[in-house]
Motif scaffolding. Sequence first.
Motif, PDB file in Angstrom:
ATOM      1  N   ALA A   1       6.347   0.552 -19.457  1.00 36.93           N
ATOM      2  CA  ALA A   1       6.160  -0.118 -18.166  1.00 36.93           C
ATOM      3  C   ALA A   1       6.949   0.545 -17.035  1.00 36.93           C
ATOM      4  O   ALA A   1       6.373   0.912 -16.002  1.00 36.93           O
ATOM      5  CB  ALA A   1       6.498  -1.605 -18.290  1.00 36.93           C
ATOM      6  N   PRO A   2       8.269   0.708 -17.167  1.00 37.27           N
ATOM      7  CA  PRO A   2       8.995   1.333 -16.051  1.00 37.27           C
ATOM      8  C   PRO A   2       8.588   2.787 -15.816  1.00 37.27           C
ATOM      9  O   PRO A   2       8.570   3.247 -14.670  1.00 37.27           O
ATOM     10  CB  PRO A   2      10.463   1.228 -16.473  1.00 37.27           C
ATOM     11  N   MET A   3       8.242   3.517 -16.902  1.00 35.76           N
ATOM     12  CA  MET A   3       7.867   4.914 -16.722  1.00 35.76           C
ATOM     13  C   MET A   3       6.538   5.051 -15.991  1.00 35.76           C
ATOM     14  O   MET A   3       6.322   6.027 -15.271  1.00 35.76           O
ATOM     15  CB  MET A   3       7.808   5.619 -18.068  1.00 35.76           C
ATOM     16  N   LEU A   4       5.633   4.098 -16.165  1.00 30.80           N
ATOM     17  CA  LEU A   4       4.386   4.133 -15.398  1.00 30.80           C
ATOM     18  C   LEU A   4       4.684   4.126 -13.901  1.00 30.80           C
ATOM     19  O   LEU A   4       4.134   4.914 -13.126  1.00 30.80           O
ATOM     20  CB  LEU A   4       3.505   2.931 -15.753  1.00 30.80           C
ATOM     21  N   ILE A   5       5.556   3.215 -13.501  1.00 35.03           N
ATOM     22  CA  ILE A   5       5.871   3.097 -12.075  1.00 35.03           C
ATOM     23  C   ILE A   5       6.602   4.337 -11.575  1.00 35.03           C
ATOM     24  O   ILE A   5       6.266   4.903 -10.530  1.00 35.03           O
ATOM     25  CB  ILE A   5       6.723   1.844 -11.801  1.00 35.03           C
ATOM     26  N   ALA A   6       7.606   4.792 -12.333  1.00 33.84           N
ATOM     27  CA  ALA A   6       8.431   5.909 -11.882  1.00 33.84           C
ATOM     28  C   ALA A   6       7.637   7.204 -11.794  1.00 33.84           C
ATOM     29  O   ALA A   6       7.834   8.005 -10.869  1.00 33.84           O
ATOM     30  CB  ALA A   6       9.627   6.082 -12.816  1.00 33.84           C
ATOM     31  N   THR A   7       6.728   7.418 -12.734  1.00 35.41           N
ATOM     32  CA  THR A   7       5.940   8.657 -12.689  1.00 35.41           C
ATOM     33  C   THR A   7       4.848   8.598 -11.625  1.00 35.41           C
ATOM     34  O   THR A   7       4.476   9.617 -11.048  1.00 35.41           O
ATOM     35  CB  THR A   7       5.337   8.984 -14.066  1.00 35.41           C
ATOM     36  N   ALA A   8       4.333   7.398 -11.359  1.00 35.12           N
ATOM     37  CA  ALA A   8       3.385   7.259 -10.251  1.00 35.12           C
ATOM     38  C   ALA A   8       4.096   7.515  -8.924  1.00 35.12           C
ATOM     39  O   ALA A   8       3.544   8.157  -8.020  1.00 35.12           O
ATOM     40  CB  ALA A   8       2.764   5.862 -10.256  1.00 35.12           C
ATOM     41  N   GLU A   9       5.344   7.047  -8.823  1.00 29.22           N
ATOM     42  CA  GLU A   9       6.100   7.209  -7.581  1.00 29.22           C
ATOM     43  C   GLU A   9       6.454   8.670  -7.325  1.00 29.22           C
ATOM     44  O   GLU A   9       6.353   9.158  -6.196  1.00 29.22           O
ATOM     45  CB  GLU A   9       7.366   6.357  -7.634  1.00 29.22           C
ATOM     46  N   VAL A  10       6.856   9.404  -8.374  1.00 23.00           N
ATOM     47  CA  VAL A  10       7.252  10.799  -8.163  1.00 23.00           C
ATOM     48  C   VAL A  10       6.055  11.644  -7.723  1.00 23.00           C
ATOM     49  O   VAL A  10       6.213  12.650  -7.022  1.00 23.00           O
ATOM     50  CB  VAL A  10       7.898  11.389  -9.442  1.00 23.00           C
ATOM     51  N   ALA A  11       4.850  11.221  -8.098  1.00 22.51           N
ATOM     52  CA  ALA A  11       3.641  11.960  -7.722  1.00 22.51           C
ATOM     53  C   ALA A  11       3.295  11.788  -6.241  1.00 22.51           C
ATOM     54  O   ALA A  11       2.289  12.328  -5.781  1.00 22.51           O
ATOM     55  CB  ALA A  11       2.465  11.531  -8.589  1.00 22.51           C
ATOM     56  N   SER A  12       4.114  11.050  -5.503  1.00 16.47           N
ATOM     57  CA  SER A  12       3.852  10.872  -4.071  1.00 16.47           C
ATOM     58  C   SER A  12       4.213  12.123  -3.268  1.00 16.47           C
ATOM     59  O   SER A  12       3.861  12.231  -2.096  1.00 16.47           O
ATOM     60  CB  SER A  12       4.621   9.664  -3.529  1.00 16.47           C
ATOM     61  N   THR A  13       4.923  13.073  -3.895  1.00 19.40           N
ATOM     62  CA  THR A  13       5.198  14.354  -3.253  1.00 19.40           C
ATOM     63  C   THR A  13       4.403  15.447  -3.967  1.00 19.40           C
ATOM     64  O   THR A  13       4.037  15.308  -5.144  1.00 19.40           O
ATOM     65  CB  THR A  13       6.695  14.711  -3.316  1.00 19.40           C
TER      66      THR A  13
ATOM     67  N   PRO B   1       1.111   2.029  -5.375  1.00 23.65           N
ATOM     68  CA  PRO B   1       1.100   2.410  -3.958  1.00 23.65           C
ATOM     69  C   PRO B   1       0.597   3.833  -3.737  1.00 23.65           C
ATOM     70  O   PRO B   1       0.739   4.710  -4.596  1.00 23.65           O
ATOM     71  CB  PRO B   1       2.577   2.271  -3.561  1.00 23.65           C
ATOM     72  N   GLU B   2      -0.025   4.032  -2.599  1.00 20.71           N
ATOM     73  CA  GLU B   2      -0.656   5.299  -2.213  1.00 20.71           C
ATOM     74  C   GLU B   2      -1.889   5.589  -3.066  1.00 20.71           C
ATOM     75  O   GLU B   2      -2.265   6.741  -3.265  1.00 20.71           O
ATOM     76  CB  GLU B   2       0.347   6.460  -2.268  1.00 20.71           C
TER      77      GLU B   2
ATOM     78  N   PHE C   1       6.360  -1.332  -1.131  1.00 24.40           N
ATOM     79  CA  PHE C   1       6.590  -1.825  -2.495  1.00 24.40           C
ATOM     80  C   PHE C   1       8.033  -2.285  -2.662  1.00 24.40           C
ATOM     81  O   PHE C   1       8.296  -3.377  -3.195  1.00 24.40           O
ATOM     82  CB  PHE C   1       6.270  -0.723  -3.508  1.00 24.40           C
ATOM     83  N   TRP C   2       8.984  -1.471  -2.204  1.00 27.33           N
ATOM     84  CA  TRP C   2      10.393  -1.865  -2.339  1.00 27.33           C
ATOM     85  C   TRP C   2      10.698  -3.072  -1.444  1.00 27.33           C
ATOM     86  O   TRP C   2      11.491  -3.951  -1.830  1.00 27.33           O
ATOM     87  CB  TRP C   2      11.299  -0.690  -2.001  1.00 27.33           C
ATOM     88  N   GLN C   3      10.070  -3.146  -0.285  1.00 26.27           N
ATOM     89  CA  GLN C   3      10.235  -4.322   0.573  1.00 26.27           C
ATOM     90  C   GLN C   3       9.685  -5.565  -0.119  1.00 26.27           C
ATOM     91  O   GLN C   3      10.271  -6.653  -0.033  1.00 26.27           O
ATOM     92  CB  GLN C   3       9.522  -4.097   1.911  1.00 26.27           C
ATOM     93  N   CYS C   4       8.555  -5.408  -0.804  1.00 32.07           N
ATOM     94  CA  CYS C   4       7.953  -6.505  -1.564  1.00 32.07           C
ATOM     95  C   CYS C   4       8.912  -6.996  -2.643  1.00 32.07           C
ATOM     96  O   CYS C   4       9.093  -8.206  -2.827  1.00 32.07           O
ATOM     97  CB  CYS C   4       6.637  -6.032  -2.179  1.00 32.07           C
TER      98      CYS C   4
ATOM     99  N   GLU D   1       0.808  -1.217   0.000  1.00 36.66           N
ATOM    100  CA  GLU D   1       0.000   0.000   0.000  1.00 36.66           C
ATOM    101  C   GLU D   1       0.842   1.268   0.000  1.00 36.66           C
ATOM    102  O   GLU D   1       0.338   2.344  -0.339  1.00 36.66           O
ATOM    103  CB  GLU D   1      -0.939   0.007   1.214  1.00 36.66           C
ATOM    104  N   THR D   2       2.100   1.186   0.373  1.00 37.40           N
ATOM    105  CA  THR D   2       2.989   2.347   0.371  1.00 37.40           C
ATOM    106  C   THR D   2       4.198   2.038  -0.497  1.00 37.40           C
ATOM    107  O   THR D   2       4.483   0.867  -0.802  1.00 37.40           O
ATOM    108  CB  THR D   2       3.472   2.692   1.787  1.00 37.40           C
ATOM    109  N   TRP D   3       4.943   3.090  -0.853  1.00 33.24           N
ATOM    110  CA  TRP D   3       6.128   2.860  -1.678  1.00 33.24           C
ATOM    111  C   TRP D   3       7.219   2.152  -0.878  1.00 33.24           C
ATOM    112  O   TRP D   3       7.965   1.341  -1.429  1.00 33.24           O
ATOM    113  CB  TRP D   3       6.637   4.181  -2.246  1.00 33.24           C
ATOM    114  N   GLU D   4       7.308   2.414   0.382  1.00 28.61           N
ATOM    115  CA  GLU D   4       8.269   1.683   1.214  1.00 28.61           C
ATOM    116  C   GLU D   4       7.944   0.189   1.209  1.00 28.61           C
ATOM    117  O   GLU D   4       8.835  -0.658   1.066  1.00 28.61           O
ATOM    118  CB  GLU D   4       8.237   2.232   2.645  1.00 28.61           C
TER     119      GLU D   4
END
Length: 429
Positions: A216-228, A310-311, A191-194, A186-189
């Motif tokens: 595929a990788p850009m979907l994840i990376a852009t979703a992650e940057v939107a966490s701030t 996540p998030e 996700f990396w633990q997973c 559920e969180t990015w932390e």
Amino acid sequence: MKTKKLLRIEAAAVAAALALALAAGCAEQTPEPGNVSEEVSIPVILTVDSSTGIRNEEKLINAFNQLYNGRWQADVEWIMETEEEYRQNLKRQNVTDTLPALITDLRMLPSFYYMMIEDGRIEELSKYIEADEEWKAMIEPSVLASCREEDGSIYLGPISTAAFACSGMFWNEELFAQAGIESFPETWEEFWQCCEQLKSCGITPLALHTEGTAWAPMLIATAEVASTEEGADFMQQFYPETYQNESGLRIAKTLQKLFSYTTEDALYRDFDVAYENFFSGQAAMIPNGYWMMDQVPEKWQDKVRFSAFPENKLISSPETFGWAIVSSYSEEVKEGAAALLKLRTRMNMEQREELFSKDPSEMIPAERDYIAVYKNSPQLVPNYQVKWNSILQEDTLGEILPELVQNKMTPEEFTAREDESIRRFLEEQ
């Protein structure tokens, strides 16, 4: 995408759309089947999914040709090309004046799309949509807004709903269970633990690729940057002026980290390789959109689940599903093309109504998951492919991403090369 596959249309929705269209006369403002001396051909080029052999939008085409038999005929050339190849061919066909009457995927090429508008190559559609109350009422306000330009003009025939335009993560429940993981993080932390836990159990966490637009990788990376807050604002920017900032560097570092959890053949490969790696059990997760529901092999349907990133984030840009009409065709052809766009909107609306009222026991698990995610008010992050310049997407990423993930290039050097693409892009305008 890469990926981006076209909208899934159920047979029942087709039948419902046809019945409703025939009963209602298919709207007052859209031309109706009638007594004409000769059937008008509507040239269309559509792709065949290379992974499944499915003809994209075949049910829509069949429904249109049945409904307007004797008036209009959608004459489709089915091509076995990747979406990236299709998009590149649009540019060639524009130069040689061999474009079909209807163009798909145009909004995935932002600079080319705006060039087509400036050159008067695609039709302004307000005269069809605004004058047809039935058609306009089928379109969710947010979807119609996403297709409007700043001056209020519309060049993309919209789908009805954003419900099928979202991307998240598909994951293999069996492989998760083997690693002792009961649910999607559920969180990015988490996700990396997973990813670490899967890897420690000898399971490759992610199916990724670097070619095309690195979907595929850009979907994840852009979703992650939107966490701030800063990252979310960055993802809203159209044609960012620089990537040498906190958000740009964060995306680069996330990409670098992601590729430490993927297959050995991820470099210099397109999405079809990532797809095969996921559906052969060689990787536990793959990011993609709702349209992949149709591409889940039968023997995998009980194993594959779907979650938001996540998030509670989904990537969504419904304008990327809009189709454009080429202006150089006759009025009869353009009227027929508009009728096809309206039928597409109707069938998409019927599909949403059918899906959301469907007995959950009749759905595959991933589909049930998707509906639950969509109803859970996810944060929608714009698709980078409608925000970033075409040189970066089509040339630069495929060249520099392998260098970044092999540690032959630093994140700082990566973002500097991204900025070079901005300069090249501006020079070519």
